[in-house]
Design a protein around this motif. Sequence first.
Motif, PDB file in Angstrom:
ATOM      1  N   ALA A  50      27.421 -12.044  28.377  1.00 49.30           N
ATOM      2  CA  ALA A  50      26.733 -13.268  28.800  1.00 49.30           C
ATOM      3  C   ALA A  50      27.076 -14.434  27.870  1.00 49.30           C
ATOM      4  O   ALA A  50      27.331 -15.558  28.320  1.00 49.30           O
ATOM      5  N   ILE A  51      27.101 -14.153  26.555  1.00 48.06           N
ATOM      6  CA  ILE A  51      27.479 -15.192  25.587  1.00 48.06           C
ATOM      7  C   ILE A  51      28.919 -15.635  25.838  1.00 48.06           C
ATOM      8  O   ILE A  51      29.237 -16.834  25.798  1.00 48.06           O
ATOM      9  N   ALA A  52      29.810 -14.663  26.117  1.00 48.39           N
ATOM     10  CA  ALA A  52      31.222 -14.976  26.363  1.00 48.39           C
ATOM     11  C   ALA A  52      31.380 -15.886  27.579  1.00 48.39           C
ATOM     12  O   ALA A  52      32.167 -16.843  27.561  1.00 48.39           O
ATOM     13  N   ALA A  53      30.617 -15.594  28.653  1.00 53.10           N
ATOM     14  CA  ALA A  53      30.713 -16.407  29.866  1.00 53.10           C
ATOM     15  C   ALA A  53      30.268 -17.836  29.596  1.00 53.10           C
ATOM     16  O   ALA A  53      30.922 -18.803  30.028  1.00 53.10           O
ATOM     17  N   ASN A  54      29.172 -17.989  28.879  1.00 54.49           N
ATOM     18  CA  ASN A  54      28.678 -19.335  28.567  1.00 54.49           C
ATOM     19  C   ASN A  54      29.605 -20.072  27.611  1.00 54.49           C
ATOM     20  O   ASN A  54      29.794 -21.285  27.729  1.00 54.49           O
ATOM     21  N   ASP A  55      30.184 -19.342  26.683  1.00 55.79           N
ATOM     22  CA  ASP A  55      31.138 -19.947  25.758  1.00 55.79           C
ATOM     23  C   ASP A  55      32.378 -20.430  26.515  1.00 55.79           C
ATOM     24  O   ASP A  55      32.886 -21.530  26.255  1.00 55.79           O
ATOM     25  N   PHE A  56      32.854 -19.623  27.445  1.00 56.73           N
ATOM     26  CA  PHE A  56      34.036 -20.013  28.225  1.00 56.73           C
ATOM     27  C   PHE A  56      33.724 -21.217  29.104  1.00 56.73           C
ATOM     28  O   PHE A  56      34.571 -22.100  29.286  1.00 56.73           O
ATOM     29  N   THR A  78      36.402 -16.581  41.651  1.00 51.33           N
ATOM     30  CA  THR A  78      35.498 -16.248  40.547  1.00 51.33           C
ATOM     31  C   THR A  78      36.291 -15.586  39.424  1.00 51.33           C
ATOM     32  O   THR A  78      37.106 -14.707  39.672  1.00 51.33           O
ATOM     33  N   LEU A  79      36.045 -16.058  38.209  1.00 50.89           N
ATOM     34  CA  LEU A  79      36.541 -15.358  37.025  1.00 50.89           C
ATOM     35  C   LEU A  79      35.412 -14.423  36.617  1.00 50.89           C
ATOM     36  O   LEU A  79      34.363 -14.866  36.138  1.00 50.89           O
ATOM     37  N   TRP A  80      35.606 -13.125  36.846  1.00 54.94           N
ATOM     38  CA  TRP A  80      34.540 -12.137  36.723  1.00 54.94           C
ATOM     39  C   TRP A  80      34.718 -11.287  35.461  1.00 54.94           C
ATOM     40  O   TRP A  80      35.776 -10.716  35.219  1.00 54.94           O
ATOM     41  N   LEU A  81      33.642 -11.202  34.665  1.00 55.09           N
ATOM     42  CA  LEU A  81      33.640 -10.418  33.430  1.00 55.09           C
ATOM     43  C   LEU A  81      32.804  -9.158  33.628  1.00 55.09           C
ATOM     44  O   LEU A  81      31.679  -9.228  34.142  1.00 55.09           O
ATOM     45  N   GLU A  82      33.350  -8.019  33.209  1.00 55.45           N
ATOM     46  CA  GLU A  82      32.588  -6.781  33.289  1.00 55.45           C
ATOM     47  C   GLU A  82      33.024  -5.824  32.193  1.00 55.45           C
ATOM     48  O   GLU A  82      34.118  -5.941  31.632  1.00 55.45           O
ATOM     49  N   VAL A  83      32.141  -4.873  31.893  1.00 58.09           N
ATOM     50  CA  VAL A  83      32.416  -3.813  30.930  1.00 58.09           C
ATOM     51  C   VAL A  83      32.475  -2.502  31.689  1.00 58.09           C
ATOM     52  O   VAL A  83      31.608  -2.222  32.522  1.00 58.09           O
ATOM     53  N   ALA A  88      39.964   2.258  28.268  1.00 57.91           N
ATOM     54  CA  ALA A  88      39.780   3.054  27.048  1.00 57.91           C
ATOM     55  C   ALA A  88      39.635   2.177  25.809  1.00 57.91           C
ATOM     56  O   ALA A  88      38.859   2.484  24.904  1.00 57.91           O
ATOM     57  N   GLU A  89      40.371   1.090  25.776  1.00 57.66           N
ATOM     58  CA  GLU A  89      40.389   0.248  24.575  1.00 57.66           C
ATOM     59  C   GLU A  89      40.812  -1.160  24.968  1.00 57.66           C
ATOM     60  O   GLU A  89      41.649  -1.354  25.845  1.00 57.66           O
ATOM     61  N   GLY A  90      40.229  -2.167  24.319  1.00 56.85           N
ATOM     62  CA  GLY A  90      40.621  -3.537  24.589  1.00 56.85           C
ATOM     63  C   GLY A  90      40.096  -4.036  25.918  1.00 56.85           C
ATOM     64  O   GLY A  90      38.945  -3.822  26.277  1.00 56.85           O
ATOM     65  N   PHE A  91      40.973  -4.702  26.688  1.00 59.44           N
ATOM     66  CA  PHE A  91      40.562  -5.242  27.978  1.00 59.44           C
ATOM     67  C   PHE A  91      41.769  -5.385  28.889  1.00 59.44           C
ATOM     68  O   PHE A  91      42.927  -5.362  28.449  1.00 59.44           O
ATOM     69  N   ILE A  92      41.484  -5.545  30.174  1.00 59.51           N
ATOM     70  CA  ILE A  92      42.524  -5.794  31.178  1.00 59.51           C
ATOM     71  C   ILE A  92      42.233  -7.129  31.829  1.00 59.51           C
ATOM     72  O   ILE A  92      41.105  -7.396  32.278  1.00 59.51           O
ATOM     73  N   LEU A  93      43.232  -7.990  31.867  1.00 60.09           N
ATOM     74  CA  LEU A  93      43.155  -9.291  32.532  1.00 60.09           C
ATOM     75  C   LEU A  93      43.969  -9.206  33.816  1.00 60.09           C
ATOM     76  O   LEU A  93      45.185  -9.059  33.772  1.00 60.09           O
ATOM     77  N   ASP A  94      43.285  -9.259  34.959  1.00 58.16           N
ATOM     78  CA  ASP A  94      43.930  -9.129  36.271  1.00 58.16           C
ATOM     79  C   ASP A  94      43.803 -10.467  37.001  1.00 58.16           C
ATOM     80  O   ASP A  94      42.701 -10.847  37.427  1.00 58.16           O
ATOM     81  N   VAL A  95      44.920 -11.187  37.121  1.00 54.52           N
ATOM     82  CA  VAL A  95      44.918 -12.545  37.677  1.00 54.52           C
ATOM     83  C   VAL A  95      45.553 -12.536  39.065  1.00 54.52           C
ATOM     84  O   VAL A  95      46.738 -12.204  39.217  1.00 54.52           O
ATOM     85  N   LYS A  96      44.741 -12.886  40.075  1.00 50.57           N
ATOM     86  CA  LYS A  96      45.219 -13.011  41.452  1.00 50.57           C
ATOM     87  C   LYS A  96      45.036 -14.455  41.912  1.00 50.57           C
ATOM     88  O   LYS A  96      44.395 -15.265  41.231  1.00 50.57           O
ATOM     89  N   GLU A  97      45.556 -14.766  43.083  1.00 48.79           N
ATOM     90  CA  GLU A  97      45.505 -16.138  43.595  1.00 48.79           C
ATOM     91  C   GLU A  97      44.071 -16.664  43.678  1.00 48.79           C
ATOM     92  O   GLU A  97      43.806 -17.807  43.348  1.00 48.79           O
ATOM     93  N   SER A 110      34.637  -8.196  25.646  1.00 51.05           N
ATOM     94  CA  SER A 110      34.674  -9.224  26.686  1.00 51.05           C
ATOM     95  C   SER A 110      34.785 -10.617  26.062  1.00 51.05           C
ATOM     96  O   SER A 110      35.409 -11.520  26.622  1.00 51.05           O
ATOM     97  N   PHE A 111      34.167 -10.788  24.887  1.00 54.68           N
ATOM     98  CA  PHE A 111      34.279 -12.072  24.185  1.00 54.68           C
ATOM     99  C   PHE A 111      35.705 -12.264  23.667  1.00 54.68           C
ATOM    100  O   PHE A 111      36.276 -13.360  23.754  1.00 54.68           O
ATOM    101  N   ARG A 112      36.288 -11.181  23.140  1.00 50.51           N
ATOM    102  CA  ARG A 112      37.689 -11.262  22.707  1.00 50.51           C
ATOM    103  C   ARG A 112      38.581 -11.659  23.884  1.00 50.51           C
ATOM    104  O   ARG A 112      39.563 -12.399  23.726  1.00 50.51           O
ATOM    105  N   ALA A 113      38.240 -11.160  25.074  1.00 47.62           N
ATOM    106  CA  ALA A 113      39.054 -11.422  26.257  1.00 47.62           C
ATOM    107  C   ALA A 113      38.991 -12.892  26.666  1.00 47.62           C
ATOM    108  O   ALA A 113      40.027 -13.513  26.961  1.00 47.62           O
ATOM    109  N   THR A 114      37.782 -13.471  26.710  1.00 43.95           N
ATOM    110  CA  THR A 114      37.692 -14.885  27.115  1.00 43.95           C
ATOM    111  C   THR A 114      38.341 -15.792  26.070  1.00 43.95           C
ATOM    112  O   THR A 114      38.928 -16.821  26.417  1.00 43.95           O
ATOM    113  N   ILE A 115      38.245 -15.418  24.804  1.00 44.79           N
ATOM    114  CA  ILE A 115      38.934 -16.201  23.766  1.00 44.79           C
ATOM    115  C   ILE A 115      40.444 -16.114  23.969  1.00 44.79           C
ATOM    116  O   ILE A 115      41.167 -17.120  23.800  1.00 44.79           O
ATOM    117  N   HIS A 116      40.948 -14.946  24.357  1.00 45.44           N
ATOM    118  CA  HIS A 116      42.371 -14.803  24.653  1.00 45.44           C
ATOM    119  C   HIS A 116      42.781 -15.702  25.819  1.00 45.44           C
ATOM    120  O   HIS A 116      43.845 -16.344  25.773  1.00 45.44           O
TER     121      HIS A 116
END
Length: 700
Positions: A50-56, A78-83, A88-97, A110-116
């Motif tokens: 939630a903090i990551a979404a608001n920060d982004f 929608t840019l959707w964040l989930e856990v 297994a480790e880190g995050f996956i960024l899946d970008v579609k049209e 998830s915060f590391r992901a939005t910062i990325h």
Amino acid sequence: MSERNYDFRQRHWEYHKPDRRNPERTASAGEIMLTDEWKIGYAPGNPITAIAANDFQEYLEKSMNLSLPITRQDGEKTLWLEVSDSVAEGFILDVKENHINITAAEDKMSFRATIHVEDLMNLEEAPVLALGRFERRPMYTTRTVHSGTGLDAYPEQELLALLHAGYDTIDLFLVGIDRNRLGYCDFNDVIERAAKYGINTIFHNYIQTYIHPDEEGAQEKFDAVYGDLIRRYPKISAIGLCGEALEFPSRDKATTGKPHTQSVIDGIPDTRPSPGWYPCEDYPAYIQCIERAVHKFNPQTSVSYSTYNWGYCPLELRKKFLDNYPKNVTLSICFEIFSKRTLEGLHTPVMDYTMSADEPGYYFQSECEEAHKRGITVTGNVNTAGIAWDFGCIPLVPAPAKILKRDLHLREARKKWNLRSHYCTHHYGWWNSVAADLGKWTGWEDFEPDYDELLTKIAIRDYGKEAAPHVRKAWDYWSEGMNHYIASNEDQYGPWRVGPAYPFIFQPSISRTMADKEIKFPTAPHAHFGHCIIKTFYRPYENSEQTPGFLRYPVEIRSLQKMLDLWNKGLAEAVLAVEKAEPKKKDEAKRLEALGHFIRNAVITTIHIKEWWRANIAMQASSTAEEAEKYLDEIEKIAAEEVENVKDTIPVVEFDSRLGWEPSMEYVCDKWHLEWKLRQIESALRETTAYRRMLNLHKQ
């Protein structure tokens, strides 16, 4: 406009820089651009997400001039964040049209992901992302820093800023319950607030336990000290130990068996090392007692030990120490200290932290290898935040080529010895800079960008397209210049530490009171170390592994002249970058030029003080008054040149209040200290006038 002292903090905390968008940048084939039709969404139940979404959301508003709503419902655009356990480790960024999905392995990731994603957009200067599925797994489990705005100072802005700069763990100095070296500190408050963002906290331990592990009731005494500590701070992630902070009554006959301040016998110095600076045969047992006490009360709190103080020792002695080292205590090893160097055939080893070394030293390599063989977990003391003791009171050594090489060597260390965590900076802090960028981009498992392209994009992002080629040239000249840097103790505890504010003391003692010539450098009374780590009476600090100073100095001066030449070439490019910079980026270009200017003047001061020492010694060793007067003329000439150098530095530190400051010393080279230096040189010149009269007394 001039800054007041500490104004730099507001810039340091500006992790979402305003108006970074280039209106001419549009989405190309294979890319999408976020528009006001998009939303930011996250699944409930994960507070850091939630903090990551608001920060982004704040980032897009402030940096990309794009206002998007927050939603709890997934859908198109929608840019959707989930856990999810599926990662297994880190995050996956899946970008579609029409949809972006970020799936993190854990809440804090998830915060590391939005910062990325912010990093990607900042490099493009637009809310643009490449289409595709990208997996990002951190190569390192922790990247630790001290605060960049004050010793143990961690307001919310500092925590968020360091997280955006790629760091995930903070370090606190511990001297007692709720006490650091400055006095009272509510450690639990810091630990809890950091945890809110997924940031771990480590104690840098200074608690004294002067106990031998074999004495009666030793373990109970350790349990009492560390048990109380762990009960008070149950959420502390780790406790870091270091030799010089943990002297104990060792029975190893190779040492004094006493603290270094008490290592004398009837007033005669005991020249053996004290236990804090030697791998005593009973040191592993001492460390084991601390480990047992910590893990008795919290098995999740890790313990680490730094061999910083005895990396100079022969490998066989260090191997013997590791043979008995407790396997459940992490070993912290320094990347560059004690690296062997030669200069024109003379031995000039690295004596303390420096960015001038981009190759790992023998101590680092051998210790990592031997520890790994024995199943000991290793961590690196690595200075990848881009600052060390090279210039003491600056935010960054602007030498990206040196920093990048170090980062890449550490990737190799991860593969060879599983070096999975980094102590990225000591108490001199960090700055959101090209070093932070390189640390982030070299820190992904199985992924590396084109680093040359990355550096160009960083230069364009921060200084503009027309200025970028000049910035790249400045960085290259300065990186090459660092190859000629001198990392000796007298320099890093002297002119490098405080820059052009370093005093020039006339060495003959003209006194009716027989006073010591050392000057107590003026620092704030509340400073953590303050004047204690500044040596003002310049002379060689000799070392058994180092060529004596009187032989080194002529060679070192020649090396520093080469450094000065390269630094001036880089500075000329930085001046051109200011001229070419985009209007909204001109201040940033001016700060780069000011940083280069300050360092250039520090190089001049260091050359001058070596010349000053040589002239002082030669004058006192002269065989005639006439010969001595020639050296006295040289001393006064050096003083006059240094006065001009100091005056030239004042506008630079007035422009950028971060220059001349360091967290543990506070201000040491602001305008006040530079004007103090001018008064000090006036005092020294009164002494040279008196000495000239003394030389001619026989003529009267």
